[in-house]
Enzyme design. Structure first.
Site, PDB file in Angstrom:
ATOM      1  N   LYS A   1     -44.781 -17.260  28.699  1.00  0.00           N
ATOM      2  CA  LYS A   1     -43.571 -18.027  28.999  1.00  0.00           C
ATOM      3  C   LYS A   1     -42.519 -17.210  29.754  1.00  0.00           C
ATOM      4  O   LYS A   1     -41.941 -17.681  30.730  1.00  0.00           O
ATOM      5  CB  LYS A   1     -42.990 -18.559  27.692  1.00  0.00           C
ATOM      6  CG  LYS A   1     -41.760 -19.412  27.843  1.00  0.00           C
ATOM      7  CD  LYS A   1     -41.370 -20.014  26.507  1.00  0.00           C
ATOM      8  CE  LYS A   1     -41.141 -18.939  25.450  1.00  0.00           C
ATOM      9  NZ  LYS A   1     -40.035 -18.026  25.795  1.00  0.00           N
TER      10      LYS A   1
ATOM     11  N   ARG B   1     -54.241  -6.556  20.649  1.00  0.00           N
ATOM     12  CA  ARG B   1     -53.486  -5.451  21.241  1.00  0.00           C
ATOM     13  C   ARG B   1     -53.575  -4.181  20.389  1.00  0.00           C
ATOM     14  O   ARG B   1     -53.365  -4.211  19.180  1.00  0.00           O
ATOM     15  CB  ARG B   1     -52.021  -5.890  21.313  1.00  0.00           C
ATOM     16  CG  ARG B   1     -51.248  -5.344  22.467  1.00  0.00           C
ATOM     17  CD  ARG B   1     -49.927  -6.070  22.519  1.00  0.00           C
ATOM     18  NE  ARG B   1     -48.843  -5.122  22.303  1.00  0.00           N
ATOM     19  CZ  ARG B   1     -48.207  -4.509  23.292  1.00  0.00           C
ATOM     20  NH1 ARG B   1     -48.533  -4.740  24.539  1.00  0.00           N
ATOM     21  NH2 ARG B   1     -47.237  -3.665  23.019  1.00  0.00           N
TER      22      ARG B   1
ATOM     23  N   ARG C   1     -46.853 -15.750  12.708  1.00  0.00           N
ATOM     24  CA  ARG C   1     -45.933 -15.986  13.828  1.00  0.00           C
ATOM     25  C   ARG C   1     -46.265 -17.301  14.530  1.00  0.00           C
ATOM     26  O   ARG C   1     -45.380 -18.092  14.860  1.00  0.00           O
ATOM     27  CB  ARG C   1     -46.053 -14.812  14.810  1.00  0.00           C
ATOM     28  CG  ARG C   1     -45.028 -14.745  15.894  1.00  0.00           C
ATOM     29  CD  ARG C   1     -44.615 -13.302  16.207  1.00  0.00           C
ATOM     30  NE  ARG C   1     -45.717 -12.437  16.556  1.00  0.00           N
ATOM     31  CZ  ARG C   1     -45.948 -11.960  17.792  1.00  0.00           C
ATOM     32  NH1 ARG C   1     -45.156 -12.294  18.780  1.00  0.00           N
ATOM     33  NH2 ARG C   1     -46.941 -11.145  18.025  1.00  0.00           N
TER      34      ARG C   1
ATOM     35  N   ARG D   1     -50.127  -2.211  15.822  1.00  0.00           N
ATOM     36  CA  ARG D   1     -48.805  -2.339  15.195  1.00  0.00           C
ATOM     37  C   ARG D   1     -48.864  -3.449  14.144  1.00  0.00           C
ATOM     38  O   ARG D   1     -49.679  -4.365  14.254  1.00  0.00           O
ATOM     39  CB  ARG D   1     -47.755  -2.731  16.238  1.00  0.00           C
ATOM     40  CG  ARG D   1     -47.440  -1.647  17.251  1.00  0.00           C
ATOM     41  CD  ARG D   1     -46.281  -2.078  18.095  1.00  0.00           C
ATOM     42  NE  ARG D   1     -46.370  -3.523  18.392  1.00  0.00           N
ATOM     43  CZ  ARG D   1     -45.395  -4.236  18.911  1.00  0.00           C
ATOM     44  NH1 ARG D   1     -44.252  -3.672  19.199  1.00  0.00           N
ATOM     45  NH2 ARG D   1     -45.538  -5.521  19.170  1.00  0.00           N
TER      46      ARG D   1
ATOM     47  N   ARG E   1     -35.115 -24.004  20.502  1.00  0.00           N
ATOM     48  CA  ARG E   1     -36.291 -23.593  19.755  1.00  0.00           C
ATOM     49  C   ARG E   1     -36.586 -24.562  18.623  1.00  0.00           C
ATOM     50  O   ARG E   1     -37.693 -24.599  18.103  1.00  0.00           O
ATOM     51  CB  ARG E   1     -36.062 -22.185  19.208  1.00  0.00           C
ATOM     52  CG  ARG E   1     -37.294 -21.300  19.137  1.00  0.00           C
ATOM     53  CD  ARG E   1     -37.016 -20.047  18.338  1.00  0.00           C
ATOM     54  NE  ARG E   1     -36.592 -20.366  16.994  1.00  0.00           N
ATOM     55  CZ  ARG E   1     -35.390 -20.064  16.475  1.00  0.00           C
ATOM     56  NH1 ARG E   1     -34.524 -19.393  17.173  1.00  0.00           N
ATOM     57  NH2 ARG E   1     -35.069 -20.423  15.252  1.00  0.00           N
TER      58      ARG E   1
END
Ligand SMILES: [Zn+2]
Length: 209
Positions: A9, A122, A166, A155, A84
């Site tokens: 985005k 990641r 999330r 992480r 949001r």
């Protein structure tokens, strides 16, 4: 412009705003700007964040509207990742009632499996911090950094459980918002699985409609 984490985005918002020659802003930019200028709104937002609370909608809306008014006469604007929530969307409509409200809500649609693959893959080098991705840029030797040979780690934000959480929060918040814009007839959904150029072109087409 709306889209889940991992949909690209931010990248697309920058490209679309540049192509249309309109200013764009994300609410995170506004928080940083107000804090840097030490405004009243910035101080209010900081107090909330220091307590670990979300910044209340009315503070965010005031920042957004101040920004919108400062950019009047520039041929339009793009909001990146704002509103949001449904409450923010309704407040934005009330604030913009005189100017006719927003024209388009662009939604970058990416299926959950693909988002999960993008976000949870990641890894970062413990020695030199270089990131890599197990699908899009896998290391030559498993678990080792291509650049320095250091150990790779994930992480906390990028582990499977955190990513799932999330995404869950995003879809729960965004579903009523998407429905709100769909009912208003201004929602345009674009398939976010493709090249950056391809997705960008599709977004621009929906704006030109
Ligand atoms: Zn390294």
């Amino acid at each position: 412009m709306l889209g889940p984490p991992g949909a690209g985005k931010g990248t697309q918002a920058a490209r679309v705003a540049e192509s249309l020659s309109v200013p764009k802003v994300a609410s995170g930019d506004l928080f940083r700007d107000h804090q840097a200028r030490d405004t009243e709104l910035g101080r209010l937002a900081r107090t909330c964040m220091e307590r670990g609370d979300l910044v209340p909608d009315d503070i965010t809306i005031r920042m957004v509207m101040e920004w919108v008014e400062a950019h009047e006469g520039e041929g339009g604007f793009l909001l990146d990742g704002f509103p949001r929530t449904l409450a923010q969307a309704e407040a934005l409509d009330r604030e913009m009632v005189e100017s006719g409200g927003i024209d388009r809500a662009l939604y970058i649609n990416v299926n959950t499996e693909e988002l999960y693959r993008r976000l949870a893959g990641r890894w970062i080098c413990r020695s030199c911090q270089t990131p890599c991705h197990e699908h899009s840029s896998p290391p030559a030797v498993a678990g080792k950094c291509d650049r320095c040979g250091g150990d790779l780690y994930q992480r906390d934000d990028d582990n499977a459980e955190a990513v799932q959480k999330r995404l869950g929060v995003f879809f729960k918040e965004t579903e009523p918002l998407v429905q709100f814009y769909r009912e208003a007839g201004i929602l345009r959904e674009v398939d976010g699985v493709g090249t950056v150029d391809g997705v960008g072109a599709a977004l621009l087409e929906t704006v030109a409609e």
